[in-house]
Design a protein around this motif. Structure first.
Motif, PDB file in Angstrom:
ATOM      1  N   ASN A  17      -3.024   2.264 -19.724  1.00 27.22           N
ATOM      2  CA  ASN A  17      -1.615   2.256 -20.151  1.00 27.22           C
ATOM      3  C   ASN A  17      -0.674   2.376 -18.946  1.00 27.22           C
ATOM      4  O   ASN A  17       0.516   2.114 -19.073  1.00 27.22           O
ATOM      5  N   MET A  18      -1.220   2.733 -17.791  1.00 26.44           N
ATOM      6  CA  MET A  18      -0.410   2.888 -16.575  1.00 26.44           C
ATOM      7  C   MET A  18      -0.433   1.634 -15.695  1.00 26.44           C
ATOM      8  O   MET A  18       0.039   1.662 -14.546  1.00 26.44           O
ATOM      9  N   LEU A  19      -0.986   0.548 -16.224  1.00 25.57           N
ATOM     10  CA  LEU A  19      -0.995  -0.703 -15.447  1.00 25.57           C
ATOM     11  C   LEU A  19       0.432  -1.060 -15.043  1.00 25.57           C
ATOM     12  O   LEU A  19       1.373  -0.882 -15.827  1.00 25.57           O
ATOM     13  N   GLY A  20       0.560  -1.573 -13.829  1.00 26.87           N
ATOM     14  CA  GLY A  20       1.890  -1.888 -13.304  1.00 26.87           C
ATOM     15  C   GLY A  20       2.426  -0.765 -12.442  1.00 26.87           C
ATOM     16  O   GLY A  20       3.229  -0.988 -11.541  1.00 26.87           O
ATOM     17  N   ILE A  21       1.929   0.471 -12.729  1.00 23.26           N
ATOM     18  CA  ILE A  21       2.349   1.653 -11.966  1.00 23.26           C
ATOM     19  C   ILE A  21       1.175   2.152 -11.115  1.00 23.26           C
ATOM     20  O   ILE A  21       1.316   2.458  -9.949  1.00 23.26           O
ATOM     21  N   ARG A  22      -0.010   2.179 -11.746  1.00 24.52           N
ATOM     22  CA  ARG A  22      -1.171   2.743 -11.053  1.00 24.52           C
ATOM     23  C   ARG A  22      -1.734   1.751 -10.025  1.00 24.52           C
ATOM     24  O   ARG A  22      -1.925   0.567 -10.323  1.00 24.52           O
ATOM     25  N   GLU A  23      -1.985   2.243  -8.834  1.00 20.21           N
ATOM     26  CA  GLU A  23      -2.679   1.487  -7.784  1.00 20.21           C
ATOM     27  C   GLU A  23      -2.429  -0.031  -7.854  1.00 20.21           C
ATOM     28  O   GLU A  23      -3.377  -0.805  -8.066  1.00 20.21           O
ATOM     29  N   PRO A  24      -1.196  -0.471  -7.630  1.00 25.39           N
ATOM     30  CA  PRO A  24      -0.922  -1.915  -7.747  1.00 25.39           C
ATOM     31  C   PRO A  24      -1.728  -2.764  -6.775  1.00 25.39           C
ATOM     32  O   PRO A  24      -1.976  -3.948  -7.045  1.00 25.39           O
ATOM     33  N   ASP A  25      -2.173  -2.150  -5.672  1.00 22.43           N
ATOM     34  CA  ASP A  25      -3.004  -2.906  -4.720  1.00 22.43           C
ATOM     35  C   ASP A  25      -4.347  -3.284  -5.347  1.00 22.43           C
ATOM     36  O   ASP A  25      -4.983  -4.266  -4.949  1.00 22.43           O
ATOM     37  N   VAL A  26      -4.787  -2.500  -6.334  1.00 18.27           N
ATOM     38  CA  VAL A  26      -6.063  -2.775  -7.003  1.00 18.27           C
ATOM     39  C   VAL A  26      -5.845  -3.550  -8.301  1.00 18.27           C
ATOM     40  O   VAL A  26      -6.556  -4.522  -8.586  1.00 18.27           O
ATOM     41  N   TYR A  27      -4.835  -3.111  -9.089  1.00 15.84           N
ATOM     42  CA  TYR A  27      -4.687  -3.641 -10.454  1.00 15.84           C
ATOM     43  C   TYR A  27      -3.486  -4.569 -10.640  1.00 15.84           C
ATOM     44  O   TYR A  27      -3.323  -5.141 -11.711  1.00 15.84           O
TER      45      TYR A  27
END
Ligand code: DQA
Length: 145
Positions: A12-22
């Motif tokens: 649910n944190m996609l876009g915020i969490r570890e953008p270099d990975v996700y």
């Protein structure tokens, strides 16, 4: 055909969490991509995300008799959860494992997947497109029976 798409913790944190990975695309963007693809291939889809292992187990159990295929990204539970494996084995629904990143190129602790032996296939490293590939694989597997 009905497909259940399950997402585990922190997705649910996609876009915020570890953008270099996700990447920078959000969970809402992912849901939109999945819905659009479902319409394209003419399948019904339900999308569910939880940060709690037991909720994911409950959702898999509730799929019994109601769903023809499961796409699951268990996130961190991939590497820890016997409970998710047992739930999938209990319901016996064809399942494809998805990871946004290529976990095979990441840390040692990500090399274990408890659910993988149960799954028809694993799609990893294709970003959000991996979910769509998994849906196609389920459609093909279930209509080829
Ligand atoms: C992930 C990979 C997992 O190792 C990680 O814990 C996640 C996301 C992926 O989609 O690449 O949360 O499943």
């Amino acid at each position: 055909m009905k497909i259940l798409v399950l997402n585990g913790p922190n997705l649910n944190m996609l876009g915020i969490r570890e953008p270099d990975v996700y990447g920078y695309a959000t969970y809402a963007d992912l849901c939109r991509d999945i819905q659009a693809h479902a319409a394209r291939i003419d399948v019904e889809v339900e999308i569910y995300q939880s940060n709690h292992e037991g909720d994911l187990v409950d959702k898999i159990q509730a799929a019994y008799g109601n769903v023809d295929g499961i796409v699951i990204n268990p996130a961190a539970y991939t590497h820890t959860s016997v409970a998710l494996l047992d739930a999938l084995k209990a319901v016996g629904i064809p399942t494809v494992e998805v990871h946004i990143s290529d976990v095979s190129l990441r840390e040692d602790f990500r090399q274990v997947s408890y659910i993988r032996p149960y799954c028809l296939k694993t799609v990893m490293g294709y970003g959000f497109a991996g979910y769509l590939m998994a849906m196609d694989a389920l459609l093909e597997a279930t209509t080829c029976k």
